[in-house]
Design a protein around this motif. Structure first.
Motif, PDB file in Angstrom:
ATOM      1  N   PHE A  94     -33.120  26.326  60.767  1.00 23.67           N
ATOM      2  CA  PHE A  94     -32.821  24.244  60.841  1.00 23.67           C
ATOM      3  C   PHE A  94     -30.913  25.159  60.118  1.00 23.67           C
ATOM      4  O   PHE A  94     -30.141  24.578  61.089  1.00 23.67           O
ATOM      5  N   PHE A  95     -31.643  25.358  59.161  1.00 26.12           N
ATOM      6  CA  PHE A  95     -30.026  25.574  58.317  1.00 26.12           C
ATOM      7  C   PHE A  95     -29.014  26.617  59.098  1.00 26.12           C
ATOM      8  O   PHE A  95     -28.089  26.317  58.895  1.00 26.12           O
ATOM      9  N   GLY A  96     -29.680  27.722  59.787  1.00 27.74           N
ATOM     10  CA  GLY A  96     -28.900  28.472  60.509  1.00 27.74           C
ATOM     11  C   GLY A  96     -28.122  27.858  61.175  1.00 27.74           C
ATOM     12  O   GLY A  96     -27.016  28.121  61.331  1.00 27.74           O
ATOM     13  N   LEU A  97     -29.070  26.924  62.068  1.00 24.99           N
ATOM     14  CA  LEU A  97     -28.545  26.441  63.146  1.00 24.99           C
ATOM     15  C   LEU A  97     -27.194  25.732  62.672  1.00 24.99           C
ATOM     16  O   LEU A  97     -25.936  25.873  62.993  1.00 24.99           O
ATOM     17  N   LEU A  98     -27.116  24.905  61.842  1.00 21.30           N
ATOM     18  CA  LEU A  98     -26.158  24.197  61.555  1.00 21.30           C
ATOM     19  C   LEU A  98     -24.709  24.861  60.730  1.00 21.30           C
ATOM     20  O   LEU A  98     -23.504  24.043  61.119  1.00 21.30           O
ATOM     21  N   THR A  99     -25.292  25.284  60.318  1.00 20.34           N
ATOM     22  CA  THR A  99     -23.983  26.259  59.644  1.00 20.34           C
ATOM     23  C   THR A  99     -22.893  26.945  61.086  1.00 20.34           C
ATOM     24  O   THR A  99     -21.829  27.471  60.413  1.00 20.34           O
ATOM     25  N   ALA A 100     -23.963  27.609  61.527  1.00 16.58           N
ATOM     26  CA  ALA A 100     -23.364  29.041  62.664  1.00 16.58           C
ATOM     27  C   ALA A 100     -22.346  27.669  63.479  1.00 16.58           C
ATOM     28  O   ALA A 100     -21.408  28.148  63.863  1.00 16.58           O
ATOM     29  N   ALA A 101     -22.700  26.150  63.815  1.00 22.52           N
ATOM     30  CA  ALA A 101     -21.974  25.433  64.622  1.00 22.52           C
ATOM     31  C   ALA A 101     -21.399  25.304  63.661  1.00 22.52           C
ATOM     32  O   ALA A 101     -19.924  24.655  64.857  1.00 22.52           O
ATOM     33  N   VAL A 102     -20.626  25.314  62.269  1.00 25.15           N
ATOM     34  CA  VAL A 102     -20.132  24.289  62.112  1.00 25.15           C
ATOM     35  C   VAL A 102     -18.437  25.399  62.077  1.00 25.15           C
ATOM     36  O   VAL A 102     -17.731  25.467  62.460  1.00 25.15           O
ATOM     37  N   ASP A 103     -19.118  26.995  61.705  1.00 27.13           N
ATOM     38  CA  ASP A 103     -18.106  28.097  61.494  1.00 27.13           C
ATOM     39  C   ASP A 103     -17.385  28.478  62.902  1.00 27.13           C
ATOM     40  O   ASP A 103     -16.199  28.765  63.251  1.00 27.13           O
ATOM     41  N   THR A 104     -18.497  28.476  64.180  1.00 24.26           N
ATOM     42  CA  THR A 104     -18.163  29.317  65.252  1.00 24.26           C
ATOM     43  C   THR A 104     -17.632  28.452  66.146  1.00 24.26           C
ATOM     44  O   THR A 104     -16.169  28.934  66.870  1.00 24.26           O
ATOM     45  N   THR A 105     -18.224  27.173  66.066  1.00 29.24           N
ATOM     46  CA  THR A 105     -17.403  26.353  66.998  1.00 29.24           C
ATOM     47  C   THR A 105     -15.760  26.235  67.194  1.00 29.24           C
ATOM     48  O   THR A 105     -15.214  25.857  67.555  1.00 29.24           O
ATOM     49  N   SER A 106     -15.559  25.631  65.211  1.00 32.58           N
ATOM     50  CA  SER A 106     -13.925  25.547  65.261  1.00 32.58           C
ATOM     51  C   SER A 106     -13.299  26.667  64.785  1.00 32.58           C
ATOM     52  O   SER A 106     -12.473  26.006  65.405  1.00 32.58           O
ATOM     53  N   GLY A 107     -13.728  27.245  65.079  1.00 34.73           N
ATOM     54  CA  GLY A 107     -12.939  28.947  65.472  1.00 34.73           C
ATOM     55  C   GLY A 107     -12.632  29.229  66.937  1.00 34.73           C
ATOM     56  O   GLY A 107     -11.504  28.883  66.747  1.00 34.73           O
ATOM     57  N   VAL A 108     -13.093  29.071  67.464  1.00 36.76           N
ATOM     58  CA  VAL A 108     -12.790  28.708  68.476  1.00 36.76           C
ATOM     59  C   VAL A 108     -12.030  27.552  69.776  1.00 36.76           C
ATOM     60  O   VAL A 108     -10.861  27.475  69.651  1.00 36.76           O
ATOM     61  N   ILE A 109     -12.057  26.306  69.138  1.00 33.72           N
ATOM     62  CA  ILE A 109     -11.189  25.494  69.284  1.00 33.72           C
ATOM     63  C   ILE A 109     -10.080  25.762  68.172  1.00 33.72           C
ATOM     64  O   ILE A 109      -8.906  24.897  68.685  1.00 33.72           O
ATOM     65  N   ASN A 110     -10.395  25.617  67.222  1.00 33.96           N
ATOM     66  CA  ASN A 110      -8.615  26.222  66.367  1.00 33.96           C
ATOM     67  C   ASN A 110      -7.705  26.558  67.364  1.00 33.96           C
ATOM     68  O   ASN A 110      -6.668  26.290  67.645  1.00 33.96           O
ATOM     69  N   TRP A 111      -8.198  28.319  67.760  1.00 38.40           N
ATOM     70  CA  TRP A 111      -7.456  29.070  68.618  1.00 38.40           C
ATOM     71  C   TRP A 111      -6.870  27.873  70.182  1.00 38.40           C
ATOM     72  O   TRP A 111      -5.763  28.730  70.368  1.00 38.40           O
ATOM     73  N   ILE A 112      -8.041  27.473  70.146  1.00 37.23           N
ATOM     74  CA  ILE A 112      -7.070  26.820  72.054  1.00 37.23           C
ATOM     75  C   ILE A 112      -6.355  25.520  71.139  1.00 37.23           C
ATOM     76  O   ILE A 112      -5.271  25.935  72.303  1.00 37.23           O
ATOM     77  N   LEU A 113      -6.223  24.996  70.328  1.00 38.73           N
ATOM     78  CA  LEU A 113      -4.870  24.514  70.049  1.00 38.73           C
ATOM     79  C   LEU A 113      -3.797  24.925  69.719  1.00 38.73           C
ATOM     80  O   LEU A 113      -3.271  24.050  69.969  1.00 38.73           O
ATOM     81  N   VAL A 114      -4.095  25.967  69.438  1.00 42.19           N
ATOM     82  CA  VAL A 114      -2.565  26.297  68.370  1.00 42.19           C
ATOM     83  C   VAL A 114      -1.736  27.050  70.143  1.00 42.19           C
ATOM     84  O   VAL A 114      -0.859  27.107  69.928  1.00 42.19           O
ATOM     85  N   HIS A 115      -2.721  27.484  70.872  1.00 47.39           N
ATOM     86  CA  HIS A 115      -2.495  28.299  72.076  1.00 47.39           C
ATOM     87  C   HIS A 115      -1.762  26.939  73.136  1.00 47.39           C
ATOM     88  O   HIS A 115      -1.370  27.066  73.701  1.00 47.39           O
ATOM     89  N   LEU A 116      -2.480  25.813  72.638  1.00 47.64           N
ATOM     90  CA  LEU A 116      -1.990  24.288  73.578  1.00 47.64           C
ATOM     91  C   LEU A 116      -0.935  23.565  73.059  1.00 47.64           C
ATOM     92  O   LEU A 116       0.030  23.338  73.612  1.00 47.64           O
ATOM     93  N   ALA A 117      -0.504  24.235  71.365  1.00 52.94           N
ATOM     94  CA  ALA A 117       0.463  23.744  70.884  1.00 52.94           C
ATOM     95  C   ALA A 117       2.048  24.688  71.492  1.00 52.94           C
ATOM     96  O   ALA A 117       3.012  24.546  71.337  1.00 52.94           O
ATOM     97  N   LEU A 118       1.279  25.682  70.960  1.00 53.50           N
ATOM     98  CA  LEU A 118       2.937  26.918  71.445  1.00 53.50           C
ATOM     99  C   LEU A 118       3.238  26.311  72.870  1.00 53.50           C
ATOM    100  O   LEU A 118       3.930  27.347  73.045  1.00 53.50           O
ATOM    101  N   ASN A 119       2.217  26.304  73.625  1.00 49.64           N
ATOM    102  CA  ASN A 119       2.332  26.156  75.177  1.00 49.64           C
ATOM    103  C   ASN A 119       2.171  24.616  75.653  1.00 49.64           C
ATOM    104  O   ASN A 119       1.439  24.494  77.055  1.00 49.64           O
ATOM    105  N   PRO A 120       3.575  24.680  75.525  1.00 49.68           N
ATOM    106  CA  PRO A 120       3.643  22.758  76.019  1.00 49.68           C
ATOM    107  C   PRO A 120       3.066  22.728  77.879  1.00 49.68           C
ATOM    108  O   PRO A 120       2.048  21.405  78.117  1.00 49.68           O
ATOM    109  N   GLU A 121       3.545  23.411  78.511  1.00 49.45           N
ATOM    110  CA  GLU A 121       3.371  22.730  79.231  1.00 49.45           C
ATOM    111  C   GLU A 121       2.223  23.480  80.355  1.00 49.45           C
ATOM    112  O   GLU A 121       0.988  22.953  81.330  1.00 49.45           O
TER     113      GLU A 121
END
Length: 598
Positions: free
Chosen positions: A387-414
């Motif tokens: 369970f610990f492994g699942l919770l730690t992976a959920a924090v790191d991997t998911t946030s990494g994907v979200i971070n990159w998508i947000l950077v691209h959206l901010a750089l590309n307002p259209e």
């Protein structure tokens, strides 16, 4: 000397067995910090100019390094990489090329590290360049495969791995991985070593019947589509609460996304709303916030330790430790203590009949119920570790994907405006959007796919050992070899993807995908290129839920906020620096400005 991790004398060197007495007679080794991988003596022959290819050398240094190199293997000229020829089938060694695939030199213990990373280089901030540099060099020579030495990751004394870029050919690797397939988790030896030193047992980092049993157990209430859909209401509500405080994070948005990822997975895992991402919310438990911080800080140290030949030798071979590994363990020990508290609290509430409706439909409730009624070959302590492994992976991997998508959206307002318009056609009903087919909200899914192409959180999402010798690109690859799939370099090759440096989700809309069929470029639409969660029997067990979380968080933020960059130093995507912990994050995270939509 102030460089790299210092050596912890625990256990004392004086307690080493007589067979290692030579180490006891080397006080310099004991009292001086081990040299980091980038300061191996041969590395001073390498160029310091990052603009040069990974293997480029100043002319005046060529003759020095050539004295130490073994000759590069030459490869016969073949059809250009990723041509139309189908993957080859397993062959006997006698029918295969006797030459070795091309690649940089390899040495015992240090592998190819001195050749891959420049002087003062750091693998955590240059891994993408290494893979792309090798791709440009060796694939352009006509080979569809190359090798390199990555100690701690690959096989043998030099840590050899083989890298290919054609996902069609990699299917052959998957078909020859044997009864108990390998995966990325096996390579993460710092995580398994920490557990051993805590005297905790788990087979999830191994192969065999034990791994199969634990894997089947943890994925039981995660992977099935109908089960994952059942978590959507809690995930959507957690995202709504997280988004409410998103505008307060400024230049600490990476902390926001880590906490939001925790909140969303916590809603599925425990059926509770943790609310850690809303900075002004007084209901959040400070221990949950600290858990997220500990996980991020621990994972930041992963790749530097993983690819350090000196630390691999000190930690894994000598059984000692380093200051960096001690910090790594401390962060994860504290994070694991918090997970144990959460599970124990949940079990006490369950025994007292105090759980709410969402908690009774949670992953933890269903899985514990299955354990008590039907699963006699698992014990509770092992389950808590999983369970610990699942919770730690959920924090790191998911946030990494979200971070990159947000950077691209901010750089590309259209692009952001088009996504908002698509949300509007669905009346901003996030739960409805998640349950629909991709064809009904194509732009949202195209954004996620394009972000993975341009900025993958895991560049090498497939890493497997073969159970039988096979032929890859005409070369004999022996049994037991570790083979990696690098889709990032191929997906950013201008010969395959037009204008690869631009963020263009339109290239993954249905019409564009259809128009690529039968062309060389259709390879980017291969299923093995589609995401960061691996594939096959060792695919991330929480991948379906994680995809729901990413789509939910992005949809919710774009619905609530107009996201722009508030960082004058960033003019384009190439200005965004990154760090490779366990996954690749933009670091420092660019400062974002969020303006309310209403």
């Amino acid at each position: 000397h102030g460089h790299g991790p210092s050596l912890s004398l625990s256990p004392s060197l004086n307690s080493l067995p007589p067979s290692l007495s030579v180490v006891r007679r080397l006080p310099a080794l004991c009292l001086s910090p081990p040299p980091p991988l980038s300061r191996f003596p041969l590395s001073h022959f390498l160029s310091r100019q990052k603009s040069q290819p990974a293997m480029a050398l100043p002319r005046r240094r060529h003759h020095l390094l050539n004295l130490l190199r073994r000759p590069f293997s030459t490869c016969p000229r073949k059809e250009k990489l990723l041509g139309s020829s189908p993957p080859s089938s397993p062959s006997s060694p006698s029918s295969l090329s006797s030459s070795s695939p091309p690649g940089p030199p390899e040495l015992p213990l240090v592998g190819s590290i001195p050749w891959l990373f420049p002087w003062n280089g750091d693998p955590s901030v240059s891994m993408l360049e290494v893979y792309r540099g090798n791709y440009d060099r060796y694939m352009s020579e006509g080979a569809g495969i190359y090798h390199m030495g990555l100690p701690g990751l690959g096989e043998g004394s030099s840590g050899r791995v083989y890298v290919i870029a054609d996902p069609r050919e990699y299917l052959q690797v998957i078909q020859n991985e044997g009864k108990f397939p390998s995966g990325i988790l096996e390579a993460l030896w710092p995580l398994s070593e920490r557990l051993k030193r805590q005297e905790q047992t788990t087979n999830i980092f191994e192969r065999g019947e034990g791994w199969k049993r634990e894997r089947s157990f943890i994925q039981r209430n995660l992977l099935a589509p109908d089960v994952a859909k059942g978590y959507i209401p809690g995930i959507v509500e957690a995202a709504r609460l997280a988004s409410r405080g998103a505008g307060d994070w400024g230049d600490q948005f990476n902390i926001f996304t880590a906490r939001a990822s925790f909140d969303l997975f916590n809603a599925a895992f425990f059926g509770k709303l943790a609310r850690t991402a809303d900075a002004k919310n007084s209901q959040a438990d400070p221990r949950d916030m600290q858990f997220c911080d500990n996980v991020l800080r621990g994972f930041d140290l992963m790749v530097p330790i993983l690819l350090s030949p000196s630390e691999k030798f000190i930690i894994d071979t000598l059984g000692l430790s380093t200051s960096r590994f001690d910090k790594f363990c401390d962060f994860f020990n504290r994070a694991q203590d918090r997970v144990t508290e959460m599970i124990d609290d949940f079990m006490r509430s369950r025994e007292r009949g105090e759980l709410q409706d969402w908690e009774k439909t949670s992953y933890c409730f269903s899985t514990l119920d299955y354990y008590e009624k039907e699963c006699s070959d698992m014990n509770l302590e092992d389950i808590k570790t999983l369970f610990f492994g699942l919770l730690t992976a959920a924090v790191d991997t998911t946030s990494g994907v979200i971070n990159w998508i947000l950077v691209h959206l901010a750089l590309n307002p259209e692009v952001q405006d088009k996504l908002y318009a698509e949300m509007e056609t669905q009346n901003f009903d996030i739960a409805k959007i998640l349950l629909q087919r991709k064809e009904e909200v194509p732009y949202l899914h195209a954004i996620m796919r394009e972000s993975h192409r341009l900025s993958p959180t895991i560049q090498v999402s497939l890493m497997k050992n073969i159970d039988a010798s096979i032929r890859l690109s005409g070369f004999y690859i022996p049994t037991g070899s570790k083979v990696l799939l690098d889709t990032y370099s191929m997906s950013n090759d201008p010969a395959i993807v037009p204008r690869p440096e631009e963020f263009l989700p339109e290239r993954f809309l249905p019409d564009a995908v259809e128009s690529r069929k039968g062309t060389r470029s259709e390879i980017i639409d291969h299923p093995l290129c589609s995401g960061p969660f691996s594939a096959g029997a060792r695919k991330c067990p929480g991948s379906r839920v994680a995809n729901y979380e990413i789509l939910t968080m992005i949809s919710t933020l774009v619905t609530d906020w107009k996201i722009t960059l508030d960082d004058p130093s960033i003019k384009c995507f190439k200005d965004v620096k990154y760090h490779y912990g366990t996954v690749c994050h933009p670091k420092p995270m660019p400062r974002l400005k969020l303006s309310p939509r209403t």
